[in-house]
Enzyme design. Structure first.
Site, PDB file in Angstrom:
ATOM      1  N   HIS A 126      -4.575   2.363  -7.794  1.00 53.78           N
ATOM      2  CA  HIS A 126      -3.466   3.507  -7.949  1.00 53.78           C
ATOM      3  C   HIS A 126      -3.377   4.373  -6.546  1.00 53.78           C
ATOM      4  CE1 HIS A 126      -7.393   5.792  -8.902  1.00 53.78           C
ATOM      5  NE2 HIS A 126      -6.549   6.781  -8.235  1.00 53.78           N
ATOM      6  N   ASP A 155      -8.104  -1.700 -11.376  1.00 53.21           N
ATOM      7  CA  ASP A 155      -7.551  -0.575 -10.517  1.00 53.21           C
ATOM      8  C   ASP A 155      -8.365  -0.690  -9.108  1.00 53.21           C
ATOM      9  OD1 ASP A 155      -6.308   1.593  -9.755  1.00 53.21           O
ATOM     10  OD2 ASP A 155      -8.079   3.096 -10.345  1.00 53.21           O
ATOM     11  N   SER A 241     -10.874   8.871  -5.078  1.00 51.88           N
ATOM     12  CA  SER A 241     -10.697   7.663  -5.511  1.00 51.88           C
ATOM     13  C   SER A 241     -10.545   6.557  -4.433  1.00 51.88           C
ATOM     14  CB  SER A 241      -9.114   7.589  -6.104  1.00 51.88           C
ATOM     15  OG  SER A 241      -9.044   8.422  -7.169  1.00 51.88           O
TER      16      SER A 241
END
Length: 388
Positions: A126, A155, A241
Site C-alpha cells: 500500500h 501487503d 508502514s
C-alpha cells in the site's frame, strides 16, 4: 501563549537605600540566629564538622560531569538496524489545472528495509500502490527505485536501487518470528509522518504472536483471506508502514503494516511476521508476483463464531465455510461445513489452512476433511490459481 507587559499594574520601584537596609537587617537577623543555634546543632549531631585532614576539593564544584552508560541492548539493536531503514516515496502523475500538462508529485510516503547488498528493499504494497514512480530516500540522497513486484494479499512489495547507492550500509538481518514470545521487547523503526521524522524509534513489547486479520479486496470489499500478524504496543503511525519491527538481538522479526486507529484505542499495531514474508519476498524478486493456490472457500475460525450461530458439530476448532467457488462446490464441499483437516494436517483456524495451502501449487489435489453436522466426510479438491 502570548506575552503581556502589564506596565500599569507593576509595583512602584522602591528606593535602593531602603532595599539595602532591608537586606542588611535580614542578614544580621539570620546570622545571629544561626550563631546562637550552632553549638546546639553540633552537639545534637545535626551538623557534621569535617576533620582537619579531610581532603580539599581539587576542582570547583560543577566543573566535571557524570558519564552515564546508556549502551543498552535496545540501543545496540537500534544501532544495528537503523541504517538499513529507508524512506519510500510514492510519486504519481497529476494534471496541472492551468497548463493541462501532467506533472509528477509525491502523493504518499512510507518506510522500507534494505535487506541485502544488491539494493533490494522490502516495504508494504500500500506504500507504493498506484505509483508511476518510486523514490527511495537513503540518508540525504533521493534515489530512483524499480518496483520488482507487489502482492496485495500480504501487503508486500519489493524494490531495488543501484547497489552502489547502498554499498556503505549494512543490510538488516532477518530473525525468526516463530520464536517470538509474548511480552518480549519489540522495537519499531520507521518514518512516521514522513521524512521529517526519519528513522524514528519506538519501543514496546510483543502483545500477541498470532492475530488473524481479514484481507479484503479494495475494490469490492469482499474478504479474500485472513493474514496472520504480530501485535505490538510499540507506537506505529502513518509513515511507519514498511518499516521494521525488531527484536532485542537487532533482527527484523516483522514488517510494520497497520494499526487500529479509533477513539479510545491505544497501542494496538500490527506487523507481518518475517517468516511469512520471506517466501513472498523471494517470489516477488524472482517472478514479480506471487503464484499461490486457492481452495475456493471463504470462512471463519469456528472458535470465533458465537455459540448460538455455530453449526451442530462435535468440535470447537476448525474453519466454518461461508462461501465457496463453483469448483469447490462441485468437489463436494458445502456451505456450513467445518474443515478440520487437509491432507491429514490438523486445521484449527484459517491461518493453519492458509499456511498449508501455500506449500502447494495450483493444480495439486488435496484431501479435505470436514464435519457436516456429526458426520465426518473427506473430499478431493483440485486447487485453483488465486488471482492477484
Amino acid at each position: 501563549m502570548g506575552f503581556y507587559d502589564d506596565f500599569d499594574t507593576r509595583p512602584k520601584r522602591q528606593s535602593p537605600l531602603k532595599w539595602f537596609a532591608l537586606i542588611v537587617v535580614s542578614a544580621l537577623v539570620g546570622s545571629g540566629t544561626t550563631l546562637a543555634l550552632v553549638p546546639t546543632m553540633i552537639k545534637s549531631n545535626w551538623i557534621n564538622i569535617p576533620s582537619a585532614t579531610a581532603p580539599a576539593l581539587d576542582k570547583p564544584v560543577g566543573t566535571t560531569g557524570v558519564t552515564v552508560n546508556v549502551n543498552s541492548q535496545v540501543t545496540q539493536a537500534v544501532n544495528k538496524v537503523k541504517p538499513a531503514i529507508v524512506g519510500v516515496l510514492n510519486l504519481q502523475k497529476t494534471n496541472n489545472f492551468w497548463s493541462d500538462q501532467s506533472q509528477t508529485q509525491e502523493t504518499g510516503s512510507g518506510s522500507g528495509i534494505l535487506f541485502d547488498k544488491e539494493g533490494h528493499i522490502v516495504t508494504n504494497n500500500h506504500v507504493v500502490e498506484g505509483a508511476s514512480e518510486v523514490d527511495v530516500v537513503i540518508g540525504d540522497q533521493q534515489v530512483k527505485a524499480k518496483v520488482l513486484g507487489q502482492d496485495k494479499y500480504t501487503d508486500l512489495a519489493v524494490l531495488q536501487v543501484p547497489a552502489d547507492k547502498v554499498k556503505d550500509i549494512q543490510p538488516a538481518q532477518f530473525g525468526n518470528s516463530d520464536a517470538l514470545q509474548i511480552g518480549e521487547p519489540a522495537i519499531a523503526i520507521g518514518n512516521p509522518l514522513g521524512q521529517a521524522f526519519a528513522q524514528s524509534v519506538t519501543v514496546g513489547v510483543i502483545s500477541a504472536t498470532k492475530r488473524d486479520l481479514p484481507v479484503k479486496d479494495p475494490e469490492t470489499g469482499q474478504e479474500l483471506m485472513t493474514q496472520t500478524v504480530l501485535q505490538t504496543d510499540a507506537a506505529i503511525n502513518p509513515g511507519n508502514s514498511g518499516g521494521a519491527l525488531v527484536n532485542i538481538a537487532g533482527q527484523v522479526v516483522g514488517i510494520n503494516s497497520a494499526k487500529i486507529a479509533m477513539t479510545g484505542v491505544e497501542g494496538i499495531g500490527f506487523a507481518i511476521p518475517i517468516n511469512e514474508a520471506k517466501p513472498i519476498i523471494q517470489q516477488l524478486m524472482n517472478n514479480g508476483k506471487v503464484v499461490r493456490p486457492m481452495l475456493g472457500v471463504a470462512g471463519y475460525n469456528l472458535s470465533d463464531v458465537p455459540e448460538e450461530y455455530r453449526p451442530d458439530v462435535p468440535v470447537d476448532e476448525g474453519v466454518l465455510i461461508k462461501t465457496l467457488s463453483p469448483e469447490a462446490k462441485s468437489a463436494g464441499l458445502q456451505r456450513g461445513d467445518v474443515i478440520v483437516k487437509i491432507d491429514n494436517q490438523d486445521v484449527k483456524n484459517m491461518s493453519d489452512l492458509k499456511k498449508y495451502l501455500f506449500t502447494k501449487q495450483p493444480g495439486d489435489t488435496v484431501q479435505v476433511t470436514v464435519y457436516r453436522g456429526h458426520n465426518q466426510k473427506t473430499v478431493s479438491v483440485k486447487l485453483q490459481t488465486l488471482q492477484n
